[in-house]
Design a protein around this motif. Structure first.
Motif, PDB file in Angstrom:
ATOM      1  N   TYR A   1       0.868  -1.172   0.000  1.00  6.12           N
ATOM      2  CA  TYR A   1       0.000   0.000   0.000  1.00  6.12           C
ATOM      3  C   TYR A   1       0.909   1.228   0.000  1.00  6.12           C
ATOM      4  O   TYR A   1       1.946   1.233   0.672  1.00  6.12           O
ATOM      5  N   LEU A   2       0.525   2.269  -0.756  1.00  2.77           N
ATOM      6  CA  LEU A   2       1.317   3.484  -0.849  1.00  2.77           C
ATOM      7  C   LEU A   2       0.470   4.701  -0.506  1.00  2.77           C
ATOM      8  O   LEU A   2      -0.705   4.777  -0.879  1.00  2.77           O
ATOM      9  N   ASP A   3       1.086   5.651   0.189  1.00  2.00           N
ATOM     10  CA  ASP A   3       0.473   6.948   0.473  1.00  2.00           C
ATOM     11  C   ASP A   3       1.360   8.040  -0.113  1.00  2.00           C
ATOM     12  O   ASP A   3       2.481   8.257   0.357  1.00  2.00           O
ATOM     13  N   ALA A   4       0.849   8.721  -1.130  1.00  2.00           N
ATOM     14  CA  ALA A   4       1.603   9.794  -1.781  1.00  2.00           C
ATOM     15  C   ALA A   4       1.100  11.147  -1.279  1.00  2.00           C
ATOM     16  O   ALA A   4       0.110  11.675  -1.788  1.00  2.00           O
ATOM     17  N   ARG A   5       1.773  11.701  -0.287  1.00  2.00           N
ATOM     18  CA  ARG A   5       1.452  13.062   0.166  1.00  2.00           C
ATOM     19  C   ARG A   5       1.946  14.066  -0.864  1.00  2.00           C
ATOM     20  O   ARG A   5       1.338  15.108  -1.070  1.00  2.00           O
ATOM     21  N   GLU A   6       3.076  13.740  -1.496  1.00  2.00           N
ATOM     22  CA  GLU A   6       3.614  14.531  -2.603  1.00  2.00           C
ATOM     23  C   GLU A   6       3.750  13.619  -3.817  1.00  2.00           C
ATOM     24  O   GLU A   6       3.642  12.397  -3.714  1.00  2.00           O
ATOM     25  N   ASP A   7       4.021  14.220  -4.978  1.00  2.00           N
ATOM     26  CA  ASP A   7       4.273  13.432  -6.178  1.00  2.00           C
ATOM     27  C   ASP A   7       5.467  12.508  -5.962  1.00  2.00           C
ATOM     28  O   ASP A   7       6.485  12.916  -5.393  1.00  2.00           O
ATOM     29  N   LEU A   8       5.359  11.272  -6.437  1.00  2.00           N
ATOM     30  CA  LEU A   8       6.531  10.414  -6.525  1.00  2.00           C
ATOM     31  C   LEU A   8       7.395  10.882  -7.694  1.00  2.00           C
ATOM     32  O   LEU A   8       6.948  11.645  -8.554  1.00  2.00           O
ATOM     33  N   SER A   9       8.635  10.421  -7.722  1.00  2.00           N
ATOM     34  CA  SER A   9       9.498  10.746  -8.849  1.00  2.00           C
ATOM     35  C   SER A   9       8.932  10.140 -10.126  1.00  2.00           C
ATOM     36  O   SER A   9       8.179   9.162 -10.107  1.00  2.00           O
TER      37      SER A   9
END
Length: 322
Positions: free
Chosen positions: A93-101
């Motif tokens: 599971y991933l949480d992207a608070r900011e854009d990933l690269s």
């Protein structure tokens, strides 16, 4: 060796990331301790990050240890014949608070030659999306190595990449070579080949707390990128109490189960099955024992578990090797 087979849950392996946040706690009830937790590895045999059983008699045993002792029972006869003692998938599971690269993953051939690894075909199921959240997937139009490098060097790469709005329930299937980035404001369930090989192309010139930029892999990526426009958005049926096919590829099959009541799981012993609870709650009944699961839980059904019952009100991703 006599080992009781039952549904296995594993301790989450939590990863701080420069782009991470706190939604793995607020949305998925993970016990995170930082404000930048980006990933929860639910099921992994990546070196250095091997999952450990969290429940029942096998608590404390690693997944690799169980596979070494009981390969057919855990993996399934067909999976073991194809992959040996390797667990071929990685669940997160991933949480992207900011854009990933902006990044890309190599195919099996390149990954084997360069890293002695699988490639990294993957899919995302969007569990939660802020307003106007989006992802980057591939090029807007067919491109070329020259056009890509020109835009990369001029810091205009985003202008030639496909920017797609994302909402809860969306599924994106990313074959190797697809340039991509998960955008800010998304919580995603990710299913992928067992690989931690990522080529980072562009990181928006950001720095960490120490003022350092992250490593880029521009040269390695050149031969890994698919420069053609691709269609990654998967449409699927949502028939209740049925395994609705979402992705069926050589590396994994993923079905969507809108569970409202009871369904039976009848397996042939060829493959393990993994359930990711993406909404609601459900239980598995096996040999007169009931096992409970809630949103954010991931459970491995060993291949030796042929017959069991799912009951509850939940949205579930069902994953196995065809």
């Amino acid at each position: 060796m006599s080992i009781k087979i039952y549904p296995l849950q594993f301790e989450p392996i939590l990863k701080d990331r420069i782009w991470g946040g706190e939604k793995l706690n607020t949305v998925l009830n993970k016990s995170i301790t930082s404000k930048i937790t980006g990933e929860s590895w639910e099921l992994s045999t990546v070196e250095g990050d091997v999952s450990v059983v969290a429940n029942g008699e096998l608590k404390g045993k690693s997944l690799t240890e169980l596979i070494d002792k009981l390969p057919n029972e855990i993996l399934g006869e067909a999976v073991y014949a194809r992959f040996g003692n390797q667990f071929p998938l990685l669940f997160k599971y991933l949480d992207a608070r900011e854009d990933l690269s902006i990044q890309v993953h190599p195919n099996d051939q390149l990954a084997k030659e360069r890293h002695n690894s699988f490639g990294k075909t993957e899919m995302w199921y969007v569990m939660q999306a802020d307003t106007d959240a989006r992802i980057i997937v591939g090029f807007k139009e067919d491109s070329s190595k020259e056009e890509y490098l020109d835009n990369l060097n001029n810091k205009t790469l985003v202008s030639i990449l496909d920017d797609v709005k994302a909402k809860a329930g969306d599924v994106f299937f990313l074959e190797t070579g697809t340039v991509h980035a998960i955008g800010a404001g998304l919580v995603v369930a990710e299913i992928q080949q067992t690989s931690d090989i990522t080529y980072r192309l562009y990181d928006f010139d950001r720095v960490d707390a120490q003022g350092n930029t992250r490593e880029l892999h521009v040269d390695l990526a050149l031969d890994a990128i698919n420069y053609n426009k691709v269609d990654t958005h998967k449409k699927y049926e949502t028939t209740p109490n049925k395994s609705n096919v979402v992705v069926d590829c050589p590396y994994f099959t993923t079905n969507f189960i809108p569970l409202d009541g009871t369904i039976e799981g009848n397996k042939n012993g060829n493959t393990f099955t993994v359930y990711m609870c993406i909404e609601g709650a459900f239980e598995i009944r096996y040999e007169n024992v009931t096992y409970q699961y809630k949103k954010g839980d991931t459970v491995l059904i060993p291949a030796a578990m042929r017959n069991y019952v799912l009951n509850g009100s939940a949205s579930i991703l069902e994953v196995y090797i065809s």
